[in-house]
Motif scaffolding. Structure first.
Motif, PDB file in Angstrom:
ATOM      1  N   THR A  81       2.412   7.912   5.193  1.00  0.00           N
ATOM      2  CA  THR A  81       3.515   7.024   4.834  1.00  0.00           C
ATOM      3  C   THR A  81       4.443   7.742   3.867  1.00  0.00           C
ATOM      4  OG1 THR A  81       2.301   6.109   2.975  1.00  0.00           O
ATOM      5  CG2 THR A  81       2.069   4.979   5.082  1.00  0.00           C
ATOM      6  N   GLU A  82       5.595   7.115   3.604  1.00  0.00           N
ATOM      7  CA  GLU A  82       6.564   7.741   2.705  1.00  0.00           C
ATOM      8  C   GLU A  82       6.165   7.612   1.240  1.00  0.00           C
ATOM      9  OE1 GLU A  82       7.752   3.523   3.288  1.00  0.00           O
ATOM     10  OE2 GLU A  82       7.361   5.146   4.680  1.00  0.00           O
ATOM     11  N   ARG A  83       5.245   6.682   0.923  1.00  0.00           N
ATOM     12  CA  ARG A  83       4.803   6.531  -0.468  1.00  0.00           C
ATOM     13  C   ARG A  83       3.808   7.611  -0.813  1.00  0.00           C
ATOM     14  NH1 ARG A  83       3.135   0.456  -1.206  1.00  0.00           N
ATOM     15  NH2 ARG A  83       2.075   0.919   0.713  1.00  0.00           N
ATOM     16  N   LYS A  84       3.832   8.061  -2.065  1.00  0.00           N
ATOM     17  CA  LYS A  84       2.966   9.140  -2.489  1.00  0.00           C
ATOM     18  C   LYS A  84       1.635   8.640  -3.038  1.00  0.00           C
ATOM     19  CE  LYS A  84       6.530  12.510  -3.469  1.00  0.00           C
ATOM     20  NZ  LYS A  84       7.151  12.362  -2.259  1.00  0.00           N
ATOM     21  N   SER A  85       1.574   7.383  -3.439  1.00  0.00           N
ATOM     22  CA  SER A  85       0.332   6.849  -3.998  1.00  0.00           C
ATOM     23  C   SER A  85      -0.022   5.552  -3.278  1.00  0.00           C
ATOM     24  CB  SER A  85       0.496   6.598  -5.499  1.00  0.00           C
ATOM     25  OG  SER A  85       1.418   5.566  -5.701  1.00  0.00           O
ATOM     26  N   PRO A  86      -1.271   5.109  -3.375  1.00  0.00           N
ATOM     27  CA  PRO A  86      -1.676   3.886  -2.700  1.00  0.00           C
ATOM     28  C   PRO A  86      -0.841   2.670  -3.086  1.00  0.00           C
ATOM     29  CG  PRO A  86      -3.577   5.028  -3.502  1.00  0.00           C
ATOM     30  CD  PRO A  86      -2.385   5.767  -4.005  1.00  0.00           C
ATOM     31  N   MET A  87      -0.426   2.582  -4.335  1.00  0.00           N
ATOM     32  CA  MET A  87       0.370   1.441  -4.765  1.00  0.00           C
ATOM     33  C   MET A  87       1.291   1.889  -5.892  1.00  0.00           C
ATOM     34  SD  MET A  87      -0.908  -2.332  -5.929  1.00  0.00           S
ATOM     35  CE  MET A  87      -1.889  -2.594  -4.496  1.00  0.00           C
ATOM     36  N   ASP A  88       2.577   1.955  -5.639  1.00  0.00           N
ATOM     37  CA  ASP A  88       3.507   2.329  -6.698  1.00  0.00           C
ATOM     38  C   ASP A  88       3.762   1.130  -7.603  1.00  0.00           C
ATOM     39  OD1 ASP A  88       4.994   0.818  -4.990  1.00  0.00           O
ATOM     40  OD2 ASP A  88       6.678   2.186  -4.835  1.00  0.00           O
ATOM     41  N   GLY A  89       4.560   1.305  -8.633  1.00  0.00           N
ATOM     42  CA  GLY A  89       4.769   0.265  -9.634  1.00  0.00           C
ATOM     43  C   GLY A  89       5.356  -1.023  -9.083  1.00  0.00           C
ATOM     44  N   LYS A  90       6.402  -0.914  -8.261  1.00  0.00           N
ATOM     45  CA  LYS A  90       7.048  -2.107  -7.712  1.00  0.00           C
ATOM     46  C   LYS A  90       6.111  -2.857  -6.774  1.00  0.00           C
ATOM     47  CE  LYS A  90      11.692  -0.337  -8.144  1.00  0.00           C
ATOM     48  NZ  LYS A  90      12.877   0.146  -7.461  1.00  0.00           N
ATOM     49  N   GLU A  91       5.369  -2.113  -5.960  1.00  0.00           N
ATOM     50  CA  GLU A  91       4.412  -2.733  -5.048  1.00  0.00           C
ATOM     51  C   GLU A  91       3.307  -3.442  -5.831  1.00  0.00           C
ATOM     52  OE1 GLU A  91       2.391  -3.778  -1.535  1.00  0.00           O
ATOM     53  OE2 GLU A  91       4.436  -3.121  -1.889  1.00  0.00           O
ATOM     54  N   TYR A  92       2.891  -2.827  -6.941  1.00  0.00           N
ATOM     55  CA  TYR A  92       1.837  -3.418  -7.770  1.00  0.00           C
ATOM     56  C   TYR A  92       2.301  -4.746  -8.378  1.00  0.00           C
ATOM     57  CZ  TYR A  92      -1.917  -3.681 -11.174  1.00  0.00           C
ATOM     58  OH  TYR A  92      -2.995  -4.086 -11.899  1.00  0.00           O
ATOM     59  N   ILE A  93       3.520  -4.780  -8.920  1.00  0.00           N
ATOM     60  CA  ILE A  93       4.067  -6.013  -9.505  1.00  0.00           C
ATOM     61  C   ILE A  93       4.209  -7.087  -8.440  1.00  0.00           C
ATOM     62  CG2 ILE A  93       6.095  -7.035 -10.624  1.00  0.00           C
ATOM     63  CD1 ILE A  93       4.593  -5.367 -12.553  1.00  0.00           C
ATOM     64  N   ARG A  94       4.698  -6.718  -7.236  1.00  0.00           N
ATOM     65  CA  ARG A  94       4.850  -7.678  -6.156  1.00  0.00           C
ATOM     66  C   ARG A  94       3.501  -8.272  -5.763  1.00  0.00           C
ATOM     67  NH1 ARG A  94       3.746  -8.383  -1.361  1.00  0.00           N
ATOM     68  NH2 ARG A  94       2.928  -6.312  -0.981  1.00  0.00           N
ATOM     69  N   LYS A  95       2.489  -7.418  -5.633  1.00  0.00           N
ATOM     70  CA  LYS A  95       1.159  -7.880  -5.264  1.00  0.00           C
ATOM     71  C   LYS A  95       0.563  -8.758  -6.369  1.00  0.00           C
ATOM     72  CE  LYS A  95      -2.531  -7.545  -2.634  1.00  0.00           C
ATOM     73  NZ  LYS A  95      -2.635  -8.166  -1.341  1.00  0.00           N
ATOM     74  N   TRP A  96       0.808  -8.385  -7.620  1.00  0.00           N
ATOM     75  CA  TRP A  96       0.292  -9.138  -8.762  1.00  0.00           C
ATOM     76  C   TRP A  96       0.884 -10.550  -8.786  1.00  0.00           C
ATOM     77  CZ3 TRP A  96       3.072 -10.148 -13.526  1.00  0.00           C
ATOM     78  CH2 TRP A  96       2.274 -10.724 -14.512  1.00  0.00           C
ATOM     79  N   LYS A  97       2.210 -10.663  -8.556  1.00  0.00           N
ATOM     80  CA  LYS A  97       2.858 -11.983  -8.514  1.00  0.00           C
ATOM     81  C   LYS A  97       2.354 -12.800  -7.339  1.00  0.00           C
ATOM     82  CE  LYS A  97       7.175 -10.747 -10.768  1.00  0.00           C
ATOM     83  NZ  LYS A  97       8.616 -10.568 -10.592  1.00  0.00           N
ATOM     84  N   GLU A  98       2.158 -12.135  -6.213  1.00  0.00           N
ATOM     85  CA  GLU A  98       1.659 -12.806  -5.012  1.00  0.00           C
ATOM     86  C   GLU A  98       0.259 -13.377  -5.217  1.00  0.00           C
ATOM     87  OE1 GLU A  98       0.148 -10.760  -1.092  1.00  0.00           O
ATOM     88  OE2 GLU A  98       2.340 -10.730  -1.180  1.00  0.00           O
ATOM     89  N   GLU A  99      -0.559 -12.694  -6.012  1.00  0.00           N
ATOM     90  CA  GLU A  99      -1.938 -13.107  -6.238  1.00  0.00           C
ATOM     91  C   GLU A  99      -2.089 -14.098  -7.394  1.00  0.00           C
ATOM     92  OE1 GLU A  99      -4.673 -12.450  -4.540  1.00  0.00           O
ATOM     93  OE2 GLU A  99      -3.595 -11.271  -3.065  1.00  0.00           O
ATOM     94  N   GLY A 100      -0.985 -14.535  -7.983  1.00  0.00           N
ATOM     95  CA  GLY A 100      -1.070 -15.566  -9.004  1.00  0.00           C
ATOM     96  C   GLY A 100      -0.745 -15.114 -10.409  1.00  0.00           C
ATOM     97  N   GLY A 101      -0.192 -13.926 -10.583  1.00  0.00           N
ATOM     98  CA  GLY A 101       0.187 -13.467 -11.912  1.00  0.00           C
ATOM     99  C   GLY A 101       1.428 -14.173 -12.404  1.00  0.00           C
ATOM    100  N   ASN A 102       1.496 -14.447 -13.686  1.00  0.00           N
ATOM    101  CA  ASN A 102       2.659 -15.111 -14.281  1.00  0.00           C
ATOM    102  C   ASN A 102       3.471 -14.077 -15.006  1.00  0.00           C
ATOM    103  OD1 ASN A 102       0.961 -17.080 -13.467  1.00  0.00           O
ATOM    104  ND2 ASN A 102       0.874 -18.160 -15.385  1.00  0.00           N
ATOM    105  N   MET A 103       4.781 -14.119 -14.840  1.00  0.00           N
ATOM    106  CA  MET A 103       5.617 -13.159 -15.553  1.00  0.00           C
ATOM    107  C   MET A 103       6.810 -13.842 -16.130  1.00  0.00           C
ATOM    108  SD  MET A 103       7.001  -9.541 -14.313  1.00  0.00           S
ATOM    109  CE  MET A 103       6.179  -8.257 -15.158  1.00  0.00           C
TER     110      MET A 103
END
Length: 103
Positions: A81-103
Protein backbone atom coordinates in the motif's frame (compact mmCIF):
# COMPACT_ATOMS: atom_id res chain seq x y z
CA UNK A 1 46.54 6.24 21.30
CA UNK A 2 45.79 9.76 22.50
CA UNK A 3 43.40 12.46 21.46
CA UNK A 4 44.74 15.69 19.99
CA UNK A 5 45.28 18.65 22.39
CA UNK A 6 42.23 20.48 21.02
CA UNK A 7 40.05 17.41 21.53
CA UNK A 8 41.46 16.91 25.04
CA UNK A 9 40.23 20.40 26.00
CA UNK A 10 36.76 19.59 24.67
CA UNK A 11 36.71 16.27 26.53
CA UNK A 12 37.53 18.02 29.83
CA UNK A 13 34.38 20.12 29.48
CA UNK A 14 32.10 17.14 28.89
CA UNK A 15 30.42 15.38 31.81
CA UNK A 16 32.54 12.67 33.38
CA UNK A 17 31.55 9.17 32.41
CA UNK A 18 32.48 5.81 33.91
CA UNK A 19 35.22 5.14 31.36
CA UNK A 20 37.03 8.41 32.09
CA UNK A 21 36.79 8.28 35.89
CA UNK A 22 38.73 6.17 38.37
CA UNK A 23 38.31 2.38 38.25
CA UNK A 24 35.67 2.42 41.00
CA UNK A 25 33.70 5.42 39.68
CA UNK A 26 29.94 4.81 39.56
CA UNK A 27 27.89 7.60 38.05
CA UNK A 28 24.44 6.45 39.13
CA UNK A 29 21.16 7.70 37.74
CA UNK A 30 20.23 10.52 40.16
CA UNK A 31 17.75 8.54 42.23
CA UNK A 32 19.41 9.05 45.60
CA UNK A 33 19.51 6.60 48.45
CA UNK A 34 16.47 5.25 50.26
CA UNK A 35 18.36 3.87 53.21
CA UNK A 36 21.73 2.58 54.41
CA UNK A 37 23.82 -0.55 54.03
CA UNK A 38 24.53 -2.58 57.15
CA UNK A 39 27.94 -4.00 57.99
CA UNK A 40 26.52 -7.52 57.42
CA UNK A 41 25.56 -6.81 53.80
CA UNK A 42 21.91 -5.98 54.35
CA UNK A 43 20.04 -2.82 53.55
CA UNK A 44 17.80 -0.83 55.88
CA UNK A 45 15.17 1.40 54.26
CA UNK A 46 14.74 4.84 55.78
CA UNK A 47 11.04 5.49 55.18
CA UNK A 48 11.54 9.26 55.51
CA UNK A 49 13.54 9.15 52.26
CA UNK A 50 11.03 7.08 50.26
CA UNK A 51 9.09 9.13 47.73
CA UNK A 52 5.32 9.29 48.05
CA UNK A 53 3.10 10.64 45.32
CA UNK A 54 -0.22 12.39 45.90
CA UNK A 55 -2.83 11.11 43.46
CA UNK A 56 -5.71 13.50 42.73
CA UNK A 57 -9.31 12.41 43.12
CA UNK A 58 -10.45 11.11 39.72
CA UNK A 59 -14.17 10.54 40.27
CA UNK A 60 -16.28 12.27 37.60
CA UNK A 61 -13.13 12.86 35.55
CA UNK A 62 -14.10 14.02 32.05
CA UNK A 63 -10.98 13.02 30.11
CA UNK A 64 -10.70 9.54 28.61
CA UNK A 65 -7.64 7.47 27.70
CA UNK A 66 -6.34 8.13 24.22
CA UNK A 67 -6.64 4.45 23.25
CA UNK A 68 -10.13 2.96 23.24
CA UNK A 69 -10.34 -0.46 24.87
CA UNK A 70 -12.20 -1.93 21.89
CA UNK A 71 -9.46 -1.22 19.33
CA UNK A 72 -7.99 -4.51 18.15
CA UNK A 73 -4.42 -4.83 16.94
CA UNK A 74 -4.36 -4.83 13.16
CA UNK A 75 -2.70 -7.75 11.44
CA UNK A 76 -2.91 -6.46 7.85
CA UNK A 77 -0.02 -6.55 5.42
CA UNK A 78 0.90 -2.99 4.40
CA UNK A 79 3.84 -3.82 2.15
CA UNK A 80 1.85 -3.15 -1.05
CA UNK A 81 0.00 0.00 0.00
CA UNK A 82 1.01 3.64 -0.23
CA UNK A 83 1.17 3.99 3.57
CA UNK A 84 4.51 3.33 5.20
CA UNK A 85 3.21 2.13 8.56
CA UNK A 86 0.26 -0.01 9.67
CA UNK A 87 -1.58 3.02 11.03
CA UNK A 88 -0.49 6.62 10.53
CA UNK A 89 -1.59 9.44 12.85
CA UNK A 90 -4.73 10.50 10.98
CA UNK A 91 -5.89 6.91 10.55
CA UNK A 92 -5.28 6.28 14.26
CA UNK A 93 -7.40 9.30 15.32
CA UNK A 94 -10.18 8.28 12.90
CA UNK A 95 -10.21 4.73 14.25
CA UNK A 96 -10.09 6.00 17.85
CA UNK A 97 -13.15 8.25 17.29
CA UNK A 98 -14.95 5.42 15.51
CA UNK A 99 -14.37 3.10 18.48
CA UNK A 100 -15.84 5.52 21.01
CA UNK A 101 -13.06 7.97 21.85
CA UNK A 102 -14.10 11.46 22.93
CA UNK A 103 -12.22 14.46 21.65
Amino acid sequence: MRASPILQKAIRRLPLNTKQGPHNYYKGNRVGSHGTHTKWGGYVIDWRKVRTYVVPELTNFSLTPFVAMRIQKRRDNFAHTERKSPMDGKEYIRKWKEEGGNM
